[in-house]
Motif scaffolding. Structure first.
Motif, PDB file in Angstrom:
ATOM      1  N   LEU A 174     -32.212 -34.341 -62.597  1.00 17.85           N
ATOM      2  CA  LEU A 174     -31.045 -34.589 -61.753  1.00 17.85           C
ATOM      3  C   LEU A 174     -31.217 -35.847 -60.906  1.00 17.85           C
ATOM      4  O   LEU A 174     -30.241 -36.522 -60.577  1.00 17.85           O
ATOM      5  CB  LEU A 174     -30.786 -33.379 -60.853  1.00 17.85           C
ATOM      6  CG  LEU A 174     -30.378 -32.096 -61.593  1.00 17.85           C
ATOM      7  CD1 LEU A 174     -30.252 -30.936 -60.611  1.00 17.85           C
ATOM      8  CD2 LEU A 174     -29.081 -32.291 -62.358  1.00 17.85           C
ATOM      9  N   GLY A 175     -32.451 -36.167 -60.570  1.00 20.78           N
ATOM     10  CA  GLY A 175     -32.684 -37.335 -59.727  1.00 20.78           C
ATOM     11  C   GLY A 175     -32.811 -38.642 -60.480  1.00 20.78           C
ATOM     12  O   GLY A 175     -32.557 -39.704 -59.905  1.00 20.78           O
ATOM     13  N   ASN A 178     -29.544 -37.748 -64.798  1.00 21.86           N
ATOM     14  CA  ASN A 178     -28.131 -37.399 -64.632  1.00 21.86           C
ATOM     15  C   ASN A 178     -27.428 -38.429 -63.754  1.00 21.86           C
ATOM     16  O   ASN A 178     -27.771 -38.607 -62.583  1.00 21.86           O
ATOM     17  CB  ASN A 178     -28.021 -36.013 -64.007  1.00 21.86           C
ATOM     18  CG  ASN A 178     -26.609 -35.472 -64.025  1.00 21.86           C
ATOM     19  OD1 ASN A 178     -25.986 -35.398 -65.070  1.00 21.86           O
ATOM     20  ND2 ASN A 178     -26.104 -35.102 -62.860  1.00 21.86           N
ATOM     21  N   LYS A 180     -24.537 -38.611 -62.297  1.00 24.03           N
ATOM     22  CA  LYS A 180     -23.788 -38.130 -61.134  1.00 24.03           C
ATOM     23  C   LYS A 180     -24.679 -37.894 -59.931  1.00 24.03           C
ATOM     24  O   LYS A 180     -24.254 -38.060 -58.782  1.00 24.03           O
ATOM     25  CB  LYS A 180     -23.056 -36.843 -61.516  1.00 24.03           C
ATOM     26  CG  LYS A 180     -22.134 -36.297 -60.439  1.00 24.03           C
ATOM     27  CD  LYS A 180     -21.403 -35.064 -60.947  1.00 24.03           C
ATOM     28  CE  LYS A 180     -20.462 -34.497 -59.868  1.00 24.03           C
ATOM     29  NZ  LYS A 180     -19.744 -33.296 -60.379  1.00 24.03           N
ATOM     30  N   THR A 181     -25.924 -37.497 -60.150  1.00 25.83           N
ATOM     31  CA  THR A 181     -26.823 -37.138 -59.044  1.00 25.83           C
ATOM     32  C   THR A 181     -28.023 -38.066 -58.927  1.00 25.83           C
ATOM     33  O   THR A 181     -28.943 -37.784 -58.157  1.00 25.83           O
ATOM     34  CB  THR A 181     -27.328 -35.696 -59.239  1.00 25.83           C
ATOM     35  OG1 THR A 181     -27.936 -35.577 -60.547  1.00 25.83           O
ATOM     36  CG2 THR A 181     -26.184 -34.705 -59.131  1.00 25.83           C
ATOM     37  N   ARG A 182     -28.032 -39.159 -59.687  1.00 24.14           N
ATOM     38  CA  ARG A 182     -29.186 -40.069 -59.682  1.00 24.14           C
ATOM     39  C   ARG A 182     -29.438 -40.598 -58.277  1.00 24.14           C
ATOM     40  O   ARG A 182     -28.507 -40.934 -57.543  1.00 24.14           O
ATOM     41  CB  ARG A 182     -28.933 -41.221 -60.644  1.00 24.14           C
ATOM     42  CG  ARG A 182     -30.161 -42.022 -61.020  1.00 24.14           C
ATOM     43  CD  ARG A 182     -29.812 -43.011 -62.116  1.00 24.14           C
ATOM     44  NE  ARG A 182     -29.453 -42.337 -63.357  1.00 24.14           N
ATOM     45  CZ  ARG A 182     -28.684 -42.867 -64.291  1.00 24.14           C
ATOM     46  NH1 ARG A 182     -28.142 -44.062 -64.124  1.00 24.14           N
ATOM     47  NH2 ARG A 182     -28.430 -42.189 -65.411  1.00 24.14           N
ATOM     48  N   SER A 183     -30.727 -40.680 -57.898  1.00 23.56           N
ATOM     49  CA  SER A 183     -31.065 -41.076 -56.532  1.00 23.56           C
ATOM     50  C   SER A 183     -32.271 -42.005 -56.518  1.00 23.56           C
ATOM     51  O   SER A 183     -33.234 -41.776 -57.261  1.00 23.56           O
ATOM     52  CB  SER A 183     -31.375 -39.836 -55.682  1.00 23.56           C
ATOM     53  OG  SER A 183     -31.896 -40.201 -54.414  1.00 23.56           O
ATOM     54  N   LEU A 249     -25.540 -27.948 -65.362  1.00 20.28           N
ATOM     55  CA  LEU A 249     -25.646 -28.797 -64.176  1.00 20.28           C
ATOM     56  C   LEU A 249     -25.383 -30.275 -64.424  1.00 20.28           C
ATOM     57  O   LEU A 249     -25.135 -31.020 -63.468  1.00 20.28           O
ATOM     58  CB  LEU A 249     -27.048 -28.641 -63.554  1.00 20.28           C
ATOM     59  CG  LEU A 249     -27.435 -27.224 -63.117  1.00 20.28           C
ATOM     60  CD1 LEU A 249     -28.861 -27.200 -62.599  1.00 20.28           C
ATOM     61  CD2 LEU A 249     -26.472 -26.705 -62.056  1.00 20.28           C
ATOM     62  N   ASP A 251     -23.731 -33.944 -65.763  1.00 24.77           N
ATOM     63  CA  ASP A 251     -22.404 -34.529 -65.699  1.00 24.77           C
ATOM     64  C   ASP A 251     -21.741 -34.474 -67.069  1.00 24.77           C
ATOM     65  O   ASP A 251     -22.307 -33.947 -68.040  1.00 24.77           O
ATOM     66  CB  ASP A 251     -22.470 -35.971 -65.171  1.00 24.77           C
ATOM     67  CG  ASP A 251     -23.394 -36.851 -65.998  1.00 24.77           C
ATOM     68  OD1 ASP A 251     -23.527 -36.596 -67.208  1.00 24.77           O
ATOM     69  OD2 ASP A 251     -23.975 -37.798 -65.444  1.00 24.77           O
TER      70      ASP A 251
END
Length: 259
Positions: A174-175, A178, A180-183, A249, A251
């Protein structure tokens, strides 16, 4: 005269735009596409396992789980931040499998990554053996996972490895994968997740979460008791995380259903 000024202005603007135009990015060559990522995985896994093993072998008893938890977590965060643009900073076979299943890498690179990680684990464990005292090394079984001693402990240990690896793999997917949630905080996030997992589950399974971290010390110290737990648990946890992202979960680009 006005026409001449307009022409001069057009020429001047074209010259300015050509001067400030950024050069086209050079496509990566074969070394950067194929060999450098594998070297990044090899070097990153080597130093992660080396530092992690030393923290266990030379652990101060009064520090308990805190010392190896902080060392493993901070080592992950540092190496992920350094190697992210070279290899993607996997350093862990379940991460590689999950990232591939979520479309984050090409199939042709999966086996080279896995081989690089396992070799890095062996090199890191050998470096730890060369650095530490023989007494401490023997006492800690070379930082191999020696916590499990009876069949009664197996169920909880396997479940713990599955659940905790699933958690940290979801943070990676997710980090970093993905959209949508990339950080940009993913190195910090992964490092913190490793720390809290070790603090929470260190006395249950030893909190391996990484077959390369288990394989290297097992090879160097020849300690194989319940070693299979640290392959089955983490790989299963990585696959569960990939399924959660792929099915629920992720995108619209990653998710396979309910689009």
């Amino acid at each position: 005269m006005a026409d001449e000024k307009m022409e001069m202005g057009e020429v001047g603007s074209s010259l300015m735009s050509s001067e400030t135009k950024a050069p086209a990015a050079r496509p990566p060559n074969k070394f950067e596409r194929l060999y450098q990522p594998c070297l990044g995985e090899l070097v990153g896994t080597t130093f992660f396992v080396f530092i992690g093993c030393v923290s266990v072998i030379e652990n101060v008893e009064s520090a308990g789980r805190l010392q190896p938890a902080l060392v493993h977590g901070l080592a992950v965060a540092v190496m992920v931040a350094c190697m992210a643009e070279i290899s993607g900073s996997h350093f862990n076979p379940p991460f590689t499998l999950a990232i591939y299943l979520c479309g984050g890498m090409e199939m042709s690179m999966v086996l080279p990554y896995l081989a690089s990680q396992l070799l890095g684990g062996v090199l890191g464990a050998a470096m730890a053996k060369g650095m530490t005292s023989r007494e401490n090394y023997t006492k800690a079984n070379g930082a191999a996972f020696a916590l499990l001693q009876s069949n009664d402990e197996i169920g909880g240990a396997v479940f713990g490895e599955v659940a905790m690896t699933c958690l940290v793999t979801m943070v990676v997917l997710l980090g970093a994968v993905n959209a949508k949630t990339r950080s940009p905080l993913v190195p910090f996030m992964v490092g913190c997740t490793v720390i809290i997992n070790i603090l929470a589950g260190g006395d249950v399974s030893g909190t391996c979460l990484n077959p390369a971290r288990a394989f290297g010390p097992a090879i160097v110290s020849n300690y194989w008791t319940y070693h299979w737990v640290y392959w089955v648990g983490p790989i299963t946890g990585g696959l569960v995380a990939a399924a959660l992202v792929r099915l629920l979960l992720g995108d619209g680009k990653i998710r396979l259903i309910l689009k």
